[in-house]
Design a protein around this motif. Structure first.
Motif, PDB file in Angstrom:
ATOM      1  N   VAL A 101      50.226 -12.177 -53.207  1.00 15.08           N
ATOM      2  CA  VAL A 101      50.285 -12.437 -51.610  1.00 15.08           C
ATOM      3  C   VAL A 101      50.481 -13.684 -51.566  1.00 15.08           C
ATOM      4  N   GLY A 102      49.958 -14.789 -52.242  1.00 15.43           N
ATOM      5  CA  GLY A 102      50.005 -16.084 -51.944  1.00 15.43           C
ATOM      6  C   GLY A 102      48.674 -16.352 -50.923  1.00 15.43           C
ATOM      7  N   SER A 103      48.555 -17.591 -50.571  1.00 20.26           N
ATOM      8  CA  SER A 103      47.634 -18.032 -49.701  1.00 20.26           C
ATOM      9  C   SER A 103      47.704 -17.862 -48.206  1.00 20.26           C
ATOM     10  N   PHE A 104      46.511 -17.664 -47.396  1.00 20.24           N
ATOM     11  CA  PHE A 104      46.988 -17.824 -46.068  1.00 20.24           C
ATOM     12  C   PHE A 104      45.432 -18.265 -45.634  1.00 20.24           C
ATOM     13  N   THR A 105      45.157 -18.711 -44.189  1.00 22.05           N
ATOM     14  CA  THR A 105      44.112 -19.228 -43.589  1.00 22.05           C
ATOM     15  C   THR A 105      43.775 -18.404 -42.409  1.00 22.05           C
ATOM     16  N   VAL A 106      42.493 -18.233 -42.368  1.00 20.90           N
ATOM     17  CA  VAL A 106      41.749 -17.656 -41.464  1.00 20.90           C
ATOM     18  C   VAL A 106      40.646 -18.464 -40.633  1.00 20.90           C
ATOM     19  N   ALA A 107      40.308 -18.243 -39.313  1.00 17.67           N
ATOM     20  CA  ALA A 107      39.470 -18.849 -38.678  1.00 17.67           C
ATOM     21  C   ALA A 107      39.095 -17.935 -37.686  1.00 17.67           C
ATOM     22  N   THR A 108      37.405 -18.180 -37.428  1.00 12.64           N
ATOM     23  CA  THR A 108      37.008 -17.048 -36.385  1.00 12.64           C
ATOM     24  C   THR A 108      36.095 -18.004 -35.509  1.00 12.64           C
ATOM     25  N   TYR A 109      36.051 -17.826 -34.006  1.00 16.24           N
ATOM     26  CA  TYR A 109      35.325 -18.685 -33.447  1.00 16.24           C
ATOM     27  C   TYR A 109      34.626 -17.741 -32.136  1.00 16.24           C
ATOM     28  N   ASN A 110      33.563 -17.911 -31.794  1.00 15.57           N
ATOM     29  CA  ASN A 110      32.856 -17.517 -30.558  1.00 15.57           C
ATOM     30  C   ASN A 110      33.179 -18.598 -29.466  1.00 15.57           C
ATOM     31  N   MET A 111      33.918 -18.245 -28.440  1.00 13.65           N
ATOM     32  CA  MET A 111      34.267 -19.526 -27.544  1.00 13.65           C
ATOM     33  C   MET A 111      33.313 -19.692 -26.274  1.00 13.65           C
ATOM     34  N   LEU A 112      32.537 -18.696 -26.372  1.00 18.84           N
ATOM     35  CA  LEU A 112      31.032 -19.018 -25.345  1.00 18.84           C
ATOM     36  C   LEU A 112      31.759 -18.829 -23.888  1.00 18.84           C
ATOM     37  N   SER A 113      31.703 -17.737 -23.392  1.00 19.00           N
ATOM     38  CA  SER A 113      32.481 -17.625 -21.908  1.00 19.00           C
ATOM     39  C   SER A 113      31.645 -17.989 -20.869  1.00 19.00           C
ATOM     40  N   ASP A 114      32.261 -18.346 -19.844  1.00 21.44           N
ATOM     41  CA  ASP A 114      31.929 -18.885 -18.632  1.00 21.44           C
ATOM     42  C   ASP A 114      30.714 -18.056 -17.918  1.00 21.44           C
ATOM     43  N   GLU A 115      30.953 -16.873 -18.082  1.00 17.63           N
ATOM     44  CA  GLU A 115      29.846 -15.827 -17.516  1.00 17.63           C
ATOM     45  C   GLU A 115      28.677 -16.062 -18.475  1.00 17.63           C
ATOM     46  N   GLN A 116      28.812 -16.061 -19.856  1.00 18.28           N
ATOM     47  CA  GLN A 116      27.374 -16.189 -20.507  1.00 18.28           C
ATOM     48  C   GLN A 116      26.662 -17.319 -20.316  1.00 18.28           C
ATOM     49  N   VAL A 117      27.617 -18.445 -20.250  1.00 17.11           N
ATOM     50  CA  VAL A 117      26.914 -19.954 -19.633  1.00 17.11           C
ATOM     51  C   VAL A 117      26.044 -19.726 -18.704  1.00 17.11           C
ATOM     52  N   ARG A 118      26.615 -18.854 -17.667  1.00 19.28           N
ATOM     53  CA  ARG A 118      25.891 -18.743 -16.243  1.00 19.28           C
ATOM     54  C   ARG A 118      24.848 -17.929 -16.582  1.00 19.28           C
ATOM     55  N   LEU A 119      24.720 -16.808 -17.144  1.00 18.90           N
ATOM     56  CA  LEU A 119      23.599 -16.000 -17.537  1.00 18.90           C
ATOM     57  C   LEU A 119      22.522 -16.525 -18.476  1.00 18.90           C
TER      58      LEU A 119
END
Length: 282
Positions: free
Chosen positions: A37-55
């Protein structure tokens, strides 16, 4: 409206070292046919939603208010995402309006195509998967709701998202067509409810299996690989981790409060109300 994303930071950009992170290179594997296949890169992030910041504002009392503002955070998030320039991006806790007003148009500028699934219920966030359109082509998409009426361990509004991507190939590699099944999710956080997390994983894996089987029927020549990313709210080497990595778990009689590894094991007999029973759900 009218926002234009910043250009990707230069290769020498090393701001992330100031965050106190320690990066470990895990090497590469040539097992099976992945070397073709060759190589490929992957990233995963939790962006922290504004609603979660409030709660959950009590978690951030030590921070100046401006640091939690979306206008401030989005600039740092985009710098980090574009620094790694991954071929596949899996994002969790993406507010619906931020997906359509910010992430999708911004990442489109850099050659990404994406898909979004908002969670069920009243919370406005969800999961998104983006991929580089010049090397990957969408084949199938499946959104998974983890809330099922009448099932006690599937009563939460978490969701999953599955995308099968064909690898665009040329030359000799056309003889070995390859696709990647990418799945992302944000499991329930509650550290005492490992039973719900297990049920959500079981449902997600069942949907992944069905989607992969459908793809293989329609594309029998393709070699299909699986990639799971997300905010799983569990600790390494816990029973749920072992289930993900091996596909097996003998959960009957286990303590649901320690299944995810977020709490210390309980010494002595386990209260009957916390013991898992078989079957987990109908």
């Amino acid at each position: 409206r009218g926002y234009r994303p910043p250009r990707p930071p230069p290769p020498s950009y090393i701001y992330y070292e100031g965050l106190g992170r320690h990066w470990e290179r895990v090497g590469s594997s040539s097992r099976g046919n992945m070397q073709v296949v060759g190589s490929f890169t992957v990233a995963t992030y939790n962006m922290l939603s504004d609603e979660q910041v409030r709660l959950t504002s009590e978690l951030y009392r030590h921070l100046p208010g401006y640091i939690l503002s979306w206008r401030y955070r989005r600039e740092l998030l985009i710098q980090e995402v574009m620094f790694f320039n991954a071929d596949i991006l899996c994002l969790q806790e993406v507010d619906e309006r931020h997906y359509y007003d910010f992430f999708r148009p911004m990442l489109n500028e850099y050659g990404y195509t994406g898909w979004y699934k908002r969670r069920t219920g009243y919370k406005p966030d969800g999961c998104a998967i983006f991929w580089k359109d010049d090397i990957l082509q969408r084949a199938l998409i499946k959104a998974v709701n983890f809330k099922v009426d009448g099932v006690a361990v599937l009563d939460r509004d978490n969701i999953g998202l599955i995308v099968i991507l064909k690898v665009r190939q040329a030359g000799q590699r056309d003889q070995f067509p390859v696709a990647i099944c990418v799945a992302t999710t944000h499991l329930l956080y509650n550290e005492k409810r490992g039973d719900i997390k297990l049920a959500q994983l079981v449902l997600l894996f069942a949907e992944i299996e069905q989607v992969c089987e459908q793809f293989k029927r329609e594309n029998p020549r393709y070699h299909l690989f699986l990639l799971l990313c997300g905010d799983l709210n569990l600790c390494p080497f816990c029973p749920l981790y072992s289930f993900i990595t091996t596909g097996d778990i003998l959960y009957e009689g286990m303590n649901r409060t320690t299944l995810s590894g977020q709490r210390q094991p309980v010494t002595g007999p386990v209260d009957l109300q916390y013991r898992l029973r078989f079957p987990l759900f109908p």
